[in-house]
Structures are given as structure tokens and as C-alpha cells.
Design an enzyme around this catalytic site. Sequence first.
Site, short mmCIF file in Angstrom:
data_model
loop_
_atom_site.label_atom_id
_atom_site.label_comp_id
_atom_site.label_asym_id
_atom_site.label_seq_id
_atom_site.Cartn_x
_atom_site.Cartn_y
_atom_site.Cartn_z
N LYS A 83 -11.93 18.29 -8.84
CA LYS A 83 -12.16 16.94 -8.32
C LYS A 83 -13.62 16.82 -7.90
CE LYS A 83 -8.54 14.21 -6.23
NZ LYS A 83 -7.73 13.97 -5.03
O1 G3P Z 1 -5.26 11.18 -4.15
C1 G3P Z 1 -6.05 10.49 -3.22
C2 G3P Z 1 -5.28 10.17 -2.02
O2 G3P Z 1 -4.84 11.35 -1.42
C3 G3P Z 1 -5.97 9.33 -1.00
O3 G3P Z 1 -4.95 8.72 -0.32
O4 G3P Z 1 -3.80 7.71 1.56
O5 G3P Z 1 -5.91 9.01 1.94
O6 G3P Z 1 -5.98 6.79 0.83
P1 G3P Z 1 -5.19 8.01 1.09
#
Ligand code: G3P
Length: 214
Positions: A83
Site C-alpha cells: 500500500k
Molecule cells: O481500507 C481503508 C479503510 O480502512 C479506511 O477506512 O473507516 O478509516 O475511513 P476508514
Amino acid sequence: MKIFLDTADIDQIRKYSFLIDGVTTNPSLIAKTKTEYSFEDLISEISKIVPGPISAEIISLESNQMVEEAQKIAGISQNIVIKVPMTMEGLKATKRLSQMGIKTNVTLIFSANQALLAANCGATYVSVFVGRLDDIGHNGMEVVRDAVDIIARYNYSTQVITASIRHPMHVLSAAKAGSHVATIPPSVIELMSKHNLTDAGLEQFLQDGGKIQS
Ligand code: G3P
């Protein structure tokens, strides 16, 4: 659409391993698990449970250092995807990693133009964070739709991952938009599997089943 699990929690990964095609992690998800494992051991453990792509994020910011860090992480297992943050240095690193045959997932994508640049640099995946866009009053799924269209129109091999998923409707919209992958938190997978009419129907079948002579 492929289903990835968006977590670094080993127990959850084991629990849902039969229905997922891959796993995505990030530093925040790993910090949240309060695991005893080192970063390398955790990624190695996950890659043994799920044979599909396992995204692990680099934290360097300069392209040479990014490539060096990525090479080390990619060496953990053959199913690791690196990533890389969506920055100019990240794009430079993505281009080099793609030339080296190392798979990448360009993350923190919030516009179709960012997805286009990453695809052009040979990104294996681009992660569009729909929930974070919706949180600030934008339409996250519009970015997914545009990215999917552009990638198909110009025959990029890049796959769109709908990420930052908050609820089951995000998953349905991602599937209808043609997203190649949705990376879903365990709680949302659980919600997707449920319906009140399923529970009521099953209860009735069990009751009626008990009335039938064997
Ligand atoms: O895969 C990316 C994700 O984990 C981000 O999610 O909920 O932190 O916006 P969030």
C-alpha cells in the site's frame, strides 16, 4: 466483485477466511488491534491464513525509501501487495515497484484524477475511500464509478477497491458501480449476511419441521 476484509484482526480474518478473497490493512487498523505480533510477523501470519492479496502499508515518504521499505515487506510472502500513499513520491515509487513486478495498492484516493495517475503508473489496485468522502458531504461512489469507467475505457489493468466502507449499502453501490473489489470491515460483512425475514422464516421452518413425523 471480489471481497476483501478490511482489518488487521487475526481472529476476524480466521473467522471470515472462507468467504474472503484478500485482506487490506493500514497502520491505524494494526494499531487498533493492540496485537503482540511485530508488523512483519502479523503480515506473515495473515498471509498464511488467506492465500489471496494481503495489503500492507509502507510509512516512508520519499520514493527511494518507499521502494526499499516495499521490497522488504514484499519479501514476507508472495501474496503481499504494497500500500503506497497517493503522493507524487508515492506515484514515483509505484512506477518503480510495478517495473520490479511488486504489486501495489495506491491508497488514500479521493478523486478519479488521482486514480487515473496511479493507474498510469502501473498500480495494481487503487483504493477509493468512499466513507471519508461521504463524511464531508461529497459523493464517494461517484469517484468509484468514474475510476471504473476510466480504467475500462483505456484498458488499464488496475483494479478499483472501494474502501472506507461504512455500511452494507456502500457494498451494494460498489458492486453496481462495477468496482473490482470491496474491502469490507467485519461488522459490515456480518450485517450483509442478515435479514429479519430470514430469521423469522427459519424459526417457522424449525417449528414446522418439529411437527413432521420421521
Ligand atoms: O481500507 C481503508 C479503510 O480502512 C479506511 O477506512 O473507516 O478509516 O475511513 P476508514
